[in-house]
Scaffold this active site. Structure first.
Site, PDB file in Angstrom:
ATOM      1  N   LYS A  57       0.643  -0.691  -0.124  1.00  0.00           N
ATOM      2  CA  LYS A  57      -0.321  -0.358   0.514  1.00  0.00           C
ATOM      3  C   LYS A  57       0.527   0.701   0.074  1.00  0.00           C
ATOM      4  O   LYS A  57       1.016   2.252  -0.901  1.00  0.00           O
ATOM      5  CB  LYS A  57      -1.084   0.244   1.191  1.00  0.00           C
ATOM      6  CG  LYS A  57      -1.887  -1.142   1.196  1.00  0.00           C
ATOM      7  CD  LYS A  57      -2.964  -1.176   2.538  1.00  0.00           C
ATOM      8  CE  LYS A  57      -4.116  -2.438   2.063  1.00  0.00           C
ATOM      9  NZ  LYS A  57      -4.760  -2.435   3.609  1.00  0.00           N
TER      10      LYS A  57
ATOM     11  N   GLN B  23      -3.687  -1.592  10.085  1.00  0.00           N
ATOM     12  CA  GLN B  23      -4.261  -2.292   9.031  1.00  0.00           C
ATOM     13  C   GLN B  23      -4.945  -3.166  10.267  1.00  0.00           C
ATOM     14  O   GLN B  23      -4.326  -3.485  11.409  1.00  0.00           O
ATOM     15  CB  GLN B  23      -3.068  -2.609   8.863  1.00  0.00           C
ATOM     16  CG  GLN B  23      -2.752  -4.368   7.575  1.00  0.00           C
ATOM     17  CD  GLN B  23      -3.847  -4.522   6.715  1.00  0.00           C
ATOM     18  OE1 GLN B  23      -4.110  -3.231   5.741  1.00  0.00           O
ATOM     19  NE2 GLN B  23      -4.036  -5.583   6.137  1.00  0.00           N
TER      20      GLN B  23
ATOM     21  N   ASP C 206     -10.624   3.905   4.731  1.00  0.00           N
ATOM     22  CA  ASP C 206     -11.317   2.377   4.692  1.00  0.00           C
ATOM     23  C   ASP C 206     -12.651   2.550   4.488  1.00  0.00           C
ATOM     24  O   ASP C 206     -12.970   1.997   4.081  1.00  0.00           O
ATOM     25  CB  ASP C 206     -10.734   1.381   5.815  1.00  0.00           C
ATOM     26  CG  ASP C 206      -8.823   0.585   5.700  1.00  0.00           C
ATOM     27  OD1 ASP C 206      -9.111   0.384   4.641  1.00  0.00           O
ATOM     28  OD2 ASP C 206      -8.690   1.153   6.230  1.00  0.00           O
TER      29      ASP C 206
HETATM   30  N1  GUN Z   1      -7.220  -6.598   6.298  1.00  0.00           N
HETATM   31  C1  GUN Z   1      -7.536  -6.637   5.281  1.00  0.00           C
HETATM   32  N2  GUN Z   1      -7.912  -6.012   5.060  1.00  0.00           N
HETATM   33  C2  GUN Z   1      -7.952  -4.944   5.131  1.00  0.00           C
HETATM   34  C3  GUN Z   1      -8.467  -3.718   4.618  1.00  0.00           C
HETATM   35  O1  GUN Z   1      -9.411  -3.671   3.127  1.00  0.00           O
HETATM   36  N3  GUN Z   1      -7.925  -2.321   5.159  1.00  0.00           N
HETATM   37  C4  GUN Z   1      -7.512  -2.842   6.389  1.00  0.00           C
HETATM   38  N4  GUN Z   1      -7.199  -1.494   7.542  1.00  0.00           N
HETATM   39  N5  GUN Z   1      -7.224  -4.275   7.326  1.00  0.00           N
HETATM   40  C5  GUN Z   1      -7.354  -4.609   6.262  1.00  0.00           C
END
Ligand code: GUN
Length: 303
Positions: free
Chosen positions: A59, A103, A126
């Site tokens: 990311k 995350q 998110d």
């Molecule tokens: N863990 C699994 N998918 C995601 C996501 O799209 N965003 C975040 N912050 N954590 C995750």
């Protein structure tokens, strides 16, 4: 007739589509740069989970590629909830940071809901906090979670009329299943969400014109679960050791499914890259909105 029997699915190339989205984001970032505005994305990871570390690194790397400033925070597994909340409080106040991503999953000693809801809703890249999740539920503007948004863009990319289609979503997580249901409902699909306690899951999935598989179970969906010419979107990213080699597989058994579906997303190279592209899109076009950035019209068409 014979020809039909031999047809295999068209592949929805997530990498290609993600690159198109990234190009648009990159152009927008360049335009902003001329006005000395530099969108920033802060990512926070707690602990050393290998898969999560890779996702977060990717990311940050992708953010840098399109010119978004990336601020990465790797906190130890035993960090206190208080310290994590303090970091978020500071990032909420930091003008260089437009989007904040924590995350998931977080370690058990930390209350994830509390953490997510401590993010300023306008920086909740998110779309997981209570305000953005609620906004999606009642059709108000807000940040849409990246993975379901990526799935929707993939469906849009094949120019199939979604209206009235029966979409079966496998999995009911806050990250994918629930927001996906809302998004497809908005597209006038008929929605069924199946999950670990659903009875006759295979027969229900087989009724789907669209299957969104987000169960986290490798190769769960096989040939006999799929209606002919269904569209299959595979959200699963499962790491398996096959004949001594590490392999990524989805929730859908690809080799079987491609023989019966009309369109299918691969793993890797499907939903994964689109999730990241949508994160960049959210950072610039949603969270950095306070800078009055106009979405390019072609991106609007995609949405
Ligand atoms: N863990 C699994 N998918 C995601 C996501 O799209 N965003 C975040 N912050 N954590 C995750």
């Amino acid at each position: 007739m014979l020809k039909n029997l031999c047809m295999t699915a068209k592949i929805i190339d997530g990498k290609l589509l993600a690159n198109k989205v990234k190009e648009k984001v990159s152009i927008a970032v360049s335009e902003l740069g001329k006005e000395s505005i530099f969108p920033g994305l802060a990512t926070i990871i707690v602990g050393k989970d290998a898969a999560s570390s890779i996702y977060v690194k990717n990311k940050g790397k992708s953010a840098n590629e399109v010119g978004i400033k990336s601020f990465q925070y790797a906190l130890p597994e035993n960090v206190s909830e208080e310290d994590l909340l303090e970091l978020i409080k500071n990032l909420n106040k930091d003008n260089a940071v437009d989007g904040i991503l924590v995350q998931l999953p977080l370690p058990k000693h930390i209350d994830s809901d509390l953490v997510i809801d401590s993010i300023d809703p306008s920086k909740d890249v998110d779309g997981f906090n209570i305000l953005n999740a609620g906004s999606l539920f009642i059709d108000r503007d807000g940040v849409i979670p990246c993975t379901p948004l990526g799935c929707l863009l993939m469906l849009r990319s094949i120019n199939v009329d979604l209206k009235g289609k029966h979409a079966v979503i496998i999995g009911r997580s806050n990250i994918v299943g629930k927001p996906m249901a809302q998004l497809l409902l908005k597209e006038n699909c008929t929605i069924t969400v199946v999950h670990s306690k659903t009875k006759n899951i295979k027969n229900i999935v087989k009724e789907g014109d669209i299957i969104i598989a987000a169960a986290g179970i490798p190769n769960l969906v096989t040939y006999s679960w799929i209606k002919k010419d269904a569209i299959a979107i595979d959200v699963g990213i499962n790491r398996l050791k096959i004949e001594g080699k590490n392999k990524l597989v989805g929730d859908i058994k690809f080799d079987e499914a491609k023989e019966i579906t009309s369109y299918i997303t691969p793993v890797p190279g499907g939903v994964g890259p689109m999730t990241i592209a949508c994160l960049l899109m959210n950072t610039v076009f949603q969270c950095a909105k306070r800078n009055n950035i106009a979405e390019p019209s072609s991106l609007k068409e995609l949405l």
